[in-house]
Design an enzyme around this catalytic site. Structure first.
Site, PDB file in Angstrom:
ATOM      1  N   SER A 143       1.760  19.197 -22.400  1.00 19.56           N
ATOM      2  CA  SER A 143       2.811  19.504 -21.380  1.00 19.56           C
ATOM      3  C   SER A 143       3.954  19.860 -22.025  1.00 19.56           C
ATOM      4  O   SER A 143       3.938  19.559 -23.113  1.00 19.56           O
ATOM      5  CB  SER A 143       2.927  18.048 -20.733  1.00 19.56           C
ATOM      6  N   TYR A 156       3.890   8.562 -20.655  1.00 23.12           N
ATOM      7  CA  TYR A 156       3.302  10.163 -20.546  1.00 23.12           C
ATOM      8  C   TYR A 156       3.890  11.049 -21.735  1.00 23.12           C
ATOM      9  O   TYR A 156       3.128  11.599 -22.427  1.00 23.12           O
ATOM     10  CB  TYR A 156       3.682  10.537 -19.383  1.00 23.12           C
TER      11      TYR A 156
END
Length: 267
Positions: A143, A156
């Site tokens: 990401s 995350y």
């Protein structure tokens, strides 16, 4: 140049979104597809049919819980019995948008278990066999949050930074495996920015609520904050890059973390 006939690809989290788009791209090149996810029979059947139409000569479904090491080992045993994964795409992931003050040990452990430890356990099983064959591709879907931080995403961000770092270690350890003709063994990350998938829906909903429920305005608000291009990506764009990384011509592209983020991470 990008044909993958005779190759087997295992893509975790591939019954929808980015994972399914990657599976479809690899299917168009002739790869056998190991479909994976936590899904009902109808969703599995629909994804399987889509991949067969795309050109996959064979599709098998695996439902391992990516937070369960024993389940991952059982899945990898089944993949080895099927001929082994020439291509491994770790796409399965979860996100919890939560502040440090609100983050619980349960949230932290759940996110790290799936996003980081799950990828470690598939890689440790797949990479030695790839090295024996002289060809192998690991593509980890990280990401932009594997490259830059954002507030309220500590678990995350930690998992994705860890995934990028772990991938670089694996790239170094297997850099000399195989040869140019065979394709070698490479390990890379793709780092998407805002992409039209279910994982960003809670953030869109939150932004939309601040605009009287206007979803389009919520998306525009997200993009304006982070993504200079002001455009979301389509999952098929991530699939196209994954396919190129799997081609033999990409034998010297390893240890990278490639953003598809409209300029987010260059700011």
């Amino acid at each position: 140049m990008s044909r993958l006939d005779g190759k087997t690809a295992l893509i975790t989290g591939s019954v929808q979104g980015i994972g399914l788009a990657i599976a479809e791209a690899l299917a168009t090149a002739g790869a056998r597809i190991g479909l994976h996810g936590l899904a009902g029979p109808d969703q599995v059947a629909a994804a399987t049919a889509k991949l067969q139409r795309a050109g996959a000569p064979e599709v098998r479904f695996f439902d391992a819980d990516m937070s369960d090491t024993a389940a991952i080992d059982a899945m990898m045993d089944a993949v080895v019995a099927w001929g082994g994964a020439d291509i491994l795409v770790n796409n399965a992931g979860i996100q919890r948008t939560v502040s440090f003050a609100q983050a619980t040990p349960e949230i932290w452990n759940a996110v790290l278990a799936v996003n980081l430890s799950g990828a470690f356990h598939t890689m440790r099983r797949a990479l030695p066999l790839m090295a024996e064959k002289g060809y192998g591709r690991v593509v980890n879907i990280a990401s932009v949050h594997g490259l830059v931080a954002s507030v309220n995403k500590a678990p995350y961000v930690a998992s994705k930074f860890g995934l990028v770092g772990m991938s670089r270690v694996a790239a170094l350890e297997y850099a000399a495996a195989g040869n140019k003709a065979a394709g070698g063994v490479t390990v890379n990350c793709i780092c998407p920015g805002w992409t039209e998938t279910a994982i960003i829906e809670p953030q869109i909903a939150q932004r939309a609520a601040a605009h009287g429920g206007d979803r389009a305005a919520g998306i525009a608000d997200l993009l304006a904050e982070k993504q200079p291009s002001q455009r979301t990506s389509d999952p098929s764009e991530i699939g196209a890059l994954a396919l190129w990384l799997c081609a033999p011509i990409a034998h010297n592209v390893t240890g990278t973390a490639i953003p598809i983020d409209g300029g987010w991470t260059v700011q």
